[in-house]
Design a protein around this motif. Structure first.
Motif, PDB file in Angstrom:
ATOM      1  N   ASP A 211       0.844  -1.199   0.000  1.00  0.00           N
ATOM      2  CA  ASP A 211       0.000   0.000   0.000  1.00  0.00           C
ATOM      3  C   ASP A 211       0.881   1.251   0.000  1.00  0.00           C
ATOM      4  N   PHE A 212       0.760   2.058  -1.089  1.00  0.00           N
ATOM      5  CA  PHE A 212       1.540   3.280  -1.234  1.00  0.00           C
ATOM      6  C   PHE A 212       0.656   4.527  -1.114  1.00  0.00           C
ATOM      7  N   THR A 213      -0.484   4.402  -0.468  1.00  0.00           N
ATOM      8  CA  THR A 213      -1.431   5.517  -0.379  1.00  0.00           C
ATOM      9  C   THR A 213      -0.784   6.763   0.235  1.00  0.00           C
ATOM     10  N   GLU A 214      -0.910   7.883  -0.483  1.00  0.00           N
ATOM     11  CA  GLU A 214      -0.401   9.188  -0.035  1.00  0.00           C
ATOM     12  C   GLU A 214       1.120   9.213   0.147  1.00  0.00           C
ATOM     13  N   ALA A 215       1.817   8.216  -0.372  1.00  0.00           N
ATOM     14  CA  ALA A 215       3.281   8.229  -0.294  1.00  0.00           C
ATOM     15  C   ALA A 215       3.832   9.248  -1.298  1.00  0.00           C
ATOM     16  N   TYR A 216       4.918   9.912  -0.915  1.00  0.00           N
ATOM     17  CA  TYR A 216       5.547  10.867  -1.824  1.00  0.00           C
ATOM     18  C   TYR A 216       6.614  10.134  -2.637  1.00  0.00           C
ATOM     19  N   ILE A 217       6.366  10.017  -3.948  1.00  0.00           N
ATOM     20  CA  ILE A 217       7.281   9.332  -4.848  1.00  0.00           C
ATOM     21  C   ILE A 217       7.534  10.252  -6.040  1.00  0.00           C
ATOM     22  N   GLY A 218       8.772  10.410  -6.426  1.00  0.00           N
ATOM     23  CA  GLY A 218       9.093  11.255  -7.574  1.00  0.00           C
ATOM     24  C   GLY A 218       8.532  10.691  -8.869  1.00  0.00           C
ATOM     25  N   ASP A 219       8.321  11.568  -9.855  1.00  0.00           N
ATOM     26  CA  ASP A 219       7.739  11.149 -11.135  1.00  0.00           C
ATOM     27  C   ASP A 219       8.543  10.046 -11.806  1.00  0.00           C
ATOM     28  N   PHE A 220       9.863  10.194 -11.788  1.00  0.00           N
ATOM     29  CA  PHE A 220      10.724   9.184 -12.426  1.00  0.00           C
ATOM     30  C   PHE A 220      10.574   7.836 -11.723  1.00  0.00           C
ATOM     31  N   ASP A 221      10.520   7.866 -10.383  1.00  0.00           N
ATOM     32  CA  ASP A 221      10.390   6.628  -9.621  1.00  0.00           C
ATOM     33  C   ASP A 221       9.009   5.997  -9.787  1.00  0.00           C
ATOM     34  N   ILE A 222       7.977   6.833  -9.945  1.00  0.00           N
ATOM     35  CA  ILE A 222       6.633   6.304 -10.188  1.00  0.00           C
ATOM     36  C   ILE A 222       6.583   5.560 -11.511  1.00  0.00           C
ATOM     37  N   ARG A 223       7.211   6.130 -12.528  1.00  0.00           N
ATOM     38  CA  ARG A 223       7.210   5.464 -13.842  1.00  0.00           C
ATOM     39  C   ARG A 223       7.869   4.100 -13.756  1.00  0.00           C
ATOM     40  N   ASN A 224       8.972   4.018 -13.029  1.00  0.00           N
ATOM     41  CA  ASN A 224       9.650   2.724 -12.868  1.00  0.00           C
ATOM     42  C   ASN A 224       8.811   1.755 -12.051  1.00  0.00           C
ATOM     43  N   LEU A 225       8.194   2.247 -10.988  1.00  0.00           N
ATOM     44  CA  LEU A 225       7.394   1.386 -10.118  1.00  0.00           C
ATOM     45  C   LEU A 225       6.178   0.849 -10.858  1.00  0.00           C
ATOM     46  N   CYS A 226       5.581   1.667 -11.705  1.00  0.00           N
ATOM     47  CA  CYS A 226       4.408   1.229 -12.464  1.00  0.00           C
ATOM     48  C   CYS A 226       4.747   0.125 -13.466  1.00  0.00           C
ATOM     49  N   LYS A 227       6.021   0.001 -13.820  1.00  0.00           N
ATOM     50  CA  LYS A 227       6.453  -1.063 -14.739  1.00  0.00           C
ATOM     51  C   LYS A 227       6.699  -2.382 -14.022  1.00  0.00           C
ATOM     52  N   ASN A 228       6.692  -2.359 -12.683  1.00  0.00           N
ATOM     53  CA  ASN A 228       6.952  -3.568 -11.912  1.00  0.00           C
ATOM     54  C   ASN A 228       5.780  -4.532 -12.075  1.00  0.00           C
ATOM     55  N   PRO A 229       6.018  -5.724 -12.604  1.00  0.00           N
ATOM     56  CA  PRO A 229       4.914  -6.668 -12.860  1.00  0.00           C
ATOM     57  C   PRO A 229       4.225  -7.183 -11.604  1.00  0.00           C
ATOM     58  N   THR A 230       4.844  -7.008 -10.446  1.00  0.00           N
ATOM     59  CA  THR A 230       4.233  -7.487  -9.200  1.00  0.00           C
ATOM     60  C   THR A 230       3.352  -6.421  -8.545  1.00  0.00           C
ATOM     61  N   LEU A 231       3.248  -5.248  -9.173  1.00  0.00           N
ATOM     62  CA  LEU A 231       2.441  -4.171  -8.607  1.00  0.00           C
ATOM     63  C   LEU A 231       0.958  -4.480  -8.841  1.00  0.00           C
ATOM     64  N   LYS A 232       0.401  -5.253  -7.963  1.00  0.00           N
ATOM     65  CA  LYS A 232      -0.989  -5.689  -8.103  1.00  0.00           C
ATOM     66  C   LYS A 232      -1.499  -6.167  -6.747  1.00  0.00           C
ATOM     67  N   GLY A 233      -2.786  -6.468  -6.706  1.00  0.00           N
ATOM     68  CA  GLY A 233      -3.366  -7.009  -5.484  1.00  0.00           C
ATOM     69  C   GLY A 233      -3.976  -5.958  -4.586  1.00  0.00           C
ATOM     70  N   GLU A 234      -4.249  -6.358  -3.355  1.00  0.00           N
ATOM     71  CA  GLU A 234      -4.891  -5.492  -2.364  1.00  0.00           C
ATOM     72  C   GLU A 234      -4.247  -5.718  -1.006  1.00  0.00           C
ATOM     73  N   ASN A 235      -3.933  -4.623  -0.338  1.00  0.00           N
ATOM     74  CA  ASN A 235      -3.263  -4.750   0.947  1.00  0.00           C
ATOM     75  C   ASN A 235      -4.189  -5.384   1.986  1.00  0.00           C
ATOM     76  N   PRO A 236      -3.736  -6.443   2.653  1.00  0.00           N
ATOM     77  CA  PRO A 236      -4.598  -7.147   3.605  1.00  0.00           C
ATOM     78  C   PRO A 236      -4.906  -6.351   4.877  1.00  0.00           C
ATOM     79  N   THR A 237      -4.107  -5.336   5.172  1.00  0.00           N
ATOM     80  CA  THR A 237      -4.321  -4.536   6.385  1.00  0.00           C
ATOM     81  C   THR A 237      -5.208  -3.328   6.122  1.00  0.00           C
ATOM     82  N   THR A 238      -4.919  -2.588   5.048  1.00  0.00           N
ATOM     83  CA  THR A 238      -5.644  -1.347   4.760  1.00  0.00           C
ATOM     84  C   THR A 238      -6.746  -1.527   3.722  1.00  0.00           C
ATOM     85  N   GLY A 239      -6.671  -2.591   2.950  1.00  0.00           N
ATOM     86  CA  GLY A 239      -7.664  -2.821   1.901  1.00  0.00           C
ATOM     87  C   GLY A 239      -7.430  -2.009   0.648  1.00  0.00           C
ATOM     88  N   ALA A 240      -6.327  -1.282   0.579  1.00  0.00           N
ATOM     89  CA  ALA A 240      -6.040  -0.425  -0.573  1.00  0.00           C
ATOM     90  C   ALA A 240      -5.613  -1.249  -1.786  1.00  0.00           C
TER      91      ALA A 240
END
Length: 251
Positions: A211-240
């Protein structure tokens, strides 16, 4: 910061060019504001040299030298690598004679440059479920470290080398994770709510259900993170929703 430095360098180069050609270079209001300090310095140099017939040549020489020096000092405006991403990065051997090595220890020297009186080595340590909330763990080295379900609320991880480790279910709420690298680590179900993740790399990391809700991430780092194939699912604690929490949108 690099964009500001680049603007200043370009301003100096353009001013030197205008002096040599006799034309005035027009700049945008934002560029003028950014390079105001450079313009002030240049004006003083021109005033000093105005009594000489070759004041333009003097100014051109000074400006060209300044531009070259700034380019060499600041380099290109490409995004910087997170600490620990350097190729062929070699770590010293683990000091297995240090029996008190595998403990969370807050730095008392300040986190800005990860300064410590000795290497902070937590490689191969078993620290699952521990609470290091509010600790300054800057400069920490982790490899094959188990900190799953540990609490790092409002903790500092400036320049952390955190490779190939287990962070599953860890809580980084309000933490500052600056110029760190999670390369190859497992971050399943990890919470980064409202954390600062500037210059931090998740290359090769498993971030499923994080869960990265309201986290401050730079634009360049967001682009890289969005390419991560494991970026999926739902956080079991927050439900995000993991992908939406980063701001990537649905695939």
């Amino acid at each position: 910061m690099r964009s500001v430095r680049t603007t200043i360098v370009l301003g100096v180069v353009l001013m030197a060019a205008s002096l040599s050609s006799g034309f005035v270079v027009k700049t945008s209001p934002s560029a003028q504001a950014t390079s105001s300090s450079t313009t002030t310095t240049t004006a003083r140099l021109m005033s000093i040299s105005s009594s000489s017939s070759n004041w333009q040549d003097s100014c051109k020489t000074v400006l060209a030298t300044a531009a070259l020096s700034m380019l060499l000092a600041f380099g290109s405006p490409d995004a910087a690598l997170a600490d620990g991403q350097t190729k062929d990065f070699k770590l010293p051997p683990i000091d297995r004679n240090d029996k008190g090595r595998c403990t969370f220890s807050s730095s008392s020297m300040g986190q800005a440059n990860a300064a410590r009186d000795k290497l902070y080595d937590l490689r191969e340590c078993k620290l699952s479920g521990k609470d290091a909330s509010g600790f300054d763990l800057s400069g920490v080295i982790m490899s094959k470290t188990d900190v799953s379900k540990s609490k790092f609320v409002e903790s500092y991880f400036s320049k952390g080398y955190m490779h190939d480790s287990n962070f599953d279910g860890a809580d980084f709420t309000n933490a500052i994770v600056d110029r760190a690298s999670f390369s190859g680590s497992s971050l399943k179900g990890t919470v980064f709510t409202n954390a600062v993740l500037t210059g931090t790399s998740f290359d090769g990391a498993d971030v499923e259900d994080a869960d990265f809700t309201e986290a401050y991430i730079g634009d360049f780092d967001i682009r890289n993170l969005c390419k991560n194939p494991t970026l999926k699912g739902e956080n079991p604690t927050t439900g995000a929703d993991t992908r939406l929490s980063v701001g990537c949108g649905l695939k």
